[in-house]
Design a protein around this motif. Structure first.
Motif, PDB file in Angstrom:
ATOM      1  N   ARG A   1     -86.179 -12.548  43.846  1.00  0.00           N
ATOM      2  CA  ARG A   1     -85.107 -12.186  42.911  1.00  0.00           C
ATOM      3  C   ARG A   1     -84.371 -13.446  42.486  1.00  0.00           C
ATOM      4  O   ARG A   1     -84.135 -14.344  43.299  1.00  0.00           O
TER       5      ARG A   1
ATOM      6  N   CYS B   1     -93.989  -7.629  44.494  1.00  0.00           N
ATOM      7  CA  CYS B   1     -92.660  -8.216  44.685  1.00  0.00           C
ATOM      8  C   CYS B   1     -92.660  -9.694  44.319  1.00  0.00           C
ATOM      9  O   CYS B   1     -93.627 -10.415  44.591  1.00  0.00           O
TER      10      CYS B   1
ATOM     11  N   LEU C   1     -87.241  -6.009  52.484  1.00  0.00           N
ATOM     12  CA  LEU C   1     -87.647  -6.701  51.263  1.00  0.00           C
ATOM     13  C   LEU C   1     -86.445  -7.142  50.435  1.00  0.00           C
ATOM     14  O   LEU C   1     -86.336  -8.302  50.027  1.00  0.00           O
TER      15      LEU C   1
ATOM     16  N   SER D   1     -83.482  -3.173  42.883  1.00  0.00           N
ATOM     17  CA  SER D   1     -83.659  -4.519  43.433  1.00  0.00           C
ATOM     18  C   SER D   1     -83.478  -5.627  42.406  1.00  0.00           C
ATOM     19  O   SER D   1     -83.488  -6.806  42.764  1.00  0.00           O
TER      20      SER D   1
ATOM     21  N   PHE E   1     -86.239 -10.300  47.758  1.00  0.00           N
ATOM     22  CA  PHE E   1     -87.343  -9.928  46.882  1.00  0.00           C
ATOM     23  C   PHE E   1     -86.891  -8.879  45.868  1.00  0.00           C
ATOM     24  O   PHE E   1     -86.033  -8.045  46.148  1.00  0.00           O
ATOM     25  N   GLN E   2     -87.509  -8.919  44.704  1.00  0.00           N
ATOM     26  CA  GLN E   2     -87.330  -7.901  43.677  1.00  0.00           C
ATOM     27  C   GLN E   2     -88.668  -7.214  43.457  1.00  0.00           C
ATOM     28  O   GLN E   2     -89.711  -7.872  43.359  1.00  0.00           O
ATOM     29  N   ILE E   3     -88.673  -5.893  43.402  1.00  0.00           N
ATOM     30  CA  ILE E   3     -89.895  -5.139  43.142  1.00  0.00           C
ATOM     31  C   ILE E   3     -90.138  -5.138  41.639  1.00  0.00           C
ATOM     32  O   ILE E   3     -89.303  -4.665  40.865  1.00  0.00           O
ATOM     33  N   THR E   4     -91.274  -5.679  41.218  1.00  0.00           N
ATOM     34  CA  THR E   4     -91.546  -5.810  39.787  1.00  0.00           C
ATOM     35  C   THR E   4     -92.678  -4.909  39.310  1.00  0.00           C
ATOM     36  O   THR E   4     -92.914  -4.794  38.110  1.00  0.00           O
TER      37      THR E   4
END
Length: 399
Positions: free
Chosen positions: A160, A157, A120, A210, A125-128
């Motif tokens: 980013r 996600c 990921l 992330s 990707f950024q985990i939000t």
């Protein structure tokens, strides 16, 4: 006109389940019944397996390393492709429930989580957001008499930002220490089962990790996901232990002794020395009814040996330790009545149940871990029952 691409996925877990192999049981009959309707799908004698994203050595000439490499590279490729096609107006959601963890040099991490998260993060990707979803039946065979996960963890996600900043290791750890305790409080307030806490905490921890384009170690190298997971586990343990300062002296002694000895006996001198640092004494612990001391040995009284007639209202040396352990041993209505009697100490007892599960799980005491997990998981029902008038109380099922 085609619509937006929105993906929600539950990715495979190495070699845990071979779905293609399992599907053959049904596929052979489906091929007989609907093969003429779906000729393209049913064109092979058995379900296709060559491209299944799973790490099984026998599909790679018995080479385990090759099987794992196939899985890891494939999973990373899937997330990279999703990054390209996912409509940026909508989040990608990933369901995951992989409990297996490995400990090396005092650090605990999970290969399954590491691989999935590396894919990921590496794909941009950024985990939000993160939340546990109660997706596993309590009566399924896998959960019977085991400390199995009760939930899947949903990771939300988004791409980013291209201009995301770098961070030093210290910046990452400081942000983690500042944000993870509040996230853990939200999880506990929602009564997530203790068995799921370590997995659920990965979400908010990785949300911190992330958000940066890279986290730089002290030697200039880039921090990997495994190191980040180890840091998250470490801060999680520190956060659970931080509630200890709010507990009574006898309970703080019991927590430390239990982590070292469980409910087995230990040396009296060691117990007395520990009691001095907790501002209590072995004699006082015996008086409190939580310790047995004889012949130079000391042990915590196991839950099943506690006084069945104990009442918090009549206890002149009341401890949170007693409240939590009596709650675990009593039946549904009796536990609800007890919860109603202890007032504000109930919240401390709930936090203690989480802490005790963490200790038992870490030490491999599966039966005790399961007991404390069941108590914390049943807490919302007990609390609701405790606040009902006696005439309205109903029988709860904690099993």
């Amino acid at each position: 006109m085609s619509g937006p691409v929105v993906v929600s996925t539950d990715p495979p877990y190495y070699d845990n389940i071979g779905y293609a192999d399992l599907s053959d049981f049904f596929y052979v009959w489906l091929r007989r019944t609907v093969g003429g309707v779906f000729s393209d799908v049913c064109s092979t004698l058995l379900a296709p397996k060559g491209q299944e994203l799973i790490a099984v050595p026998y599909r790679h000439g018995g080479d385990r390393d090759a099987a794992e490499g196939f899985f890891e590279d494939g999973l990373g490729g899937v997330f990279a492709r999703l990054r390209q096609v996912q409509d940026p107006r909508f989040p990608l959601s990933v369901y995951y429930a992989f409990k297996q963890a490995e400990t090396a040099e005092g650090e605990t991490a999970s290969t399954g989580w590491e691989t999935m998260l590396t894919g990921l993060v590496g794909a941009g990707f950024q985990i939000t957001g993160t939340w546990p979803v109660r997706s596993e039946l309590a009566n399924r065979m896998r959960s019977q008499q085991s400390n199995a996960l009760a939930s899947s963890i949903v990771l939300v996600c988004r791409p980013r930002a291209d201009g995301a900043p770098l961070a030093s290791r210290r910046e990452f750890l400081d942000a983690l220490a500042a944000e993870l305790p509040a996230a853990l409080g939200d999880l506990q307030a929602a009564s997530i089962a203790p068995v799921d806490v370590a997995q659920a905490a990965i979400g908010p921890g990785m949300a911190v990790f992330s958000r940066y384009s890279r986290v730089i170690e002290a030697d200039g190298a880039q921090m990997g996901v495994r190191a980040a997971l180890a840091a998250i586990n470490r801060v999680l343990g520190e956060t659970l232990e931080a509630t200890e300062a709010e507990l009574d002296s006898d309970t703080r002694w019991a927590l430390t002794w239990h982590a070292q000895h469980g409910f087995e006996s230990g040396d009296y001198g060691q117990a007395e020395q520990l009691s001095k640092s907790r501002n209590t004494s072995v004699d006082g612990l015996v008086e409190a009814g939580i310790v047995e001391s004889r012949a130079g040995r000391v042990r915590l009284i196991p839950r099943h040996e506690l006084d069945e007639n104990w009442s918090p209202a009549q206890d002149e040396r009341l401890t949170v330790w007693e409240i939590a352990n009596h709650l675990e041993t009593r039946g549904e209505q009796a536990a609800a009545r007890l919860l109603a009697q202890v007032g504000g100490l109930a919240d401390s007892a709930r936090h203690l149940a989480y802490r005790l599960h963490h200790t038992c799980d870490r030490n491999g005491w599966a039966a005790d871990a399961l007991a404390y997990n069941s108590l914390a998981a049943a807490w919302p029902d007990l609390a609701q029952q405790a606040h009902k008038p006696p005439d309205n109380q109903t029988n709860l099922d904690l099993t």
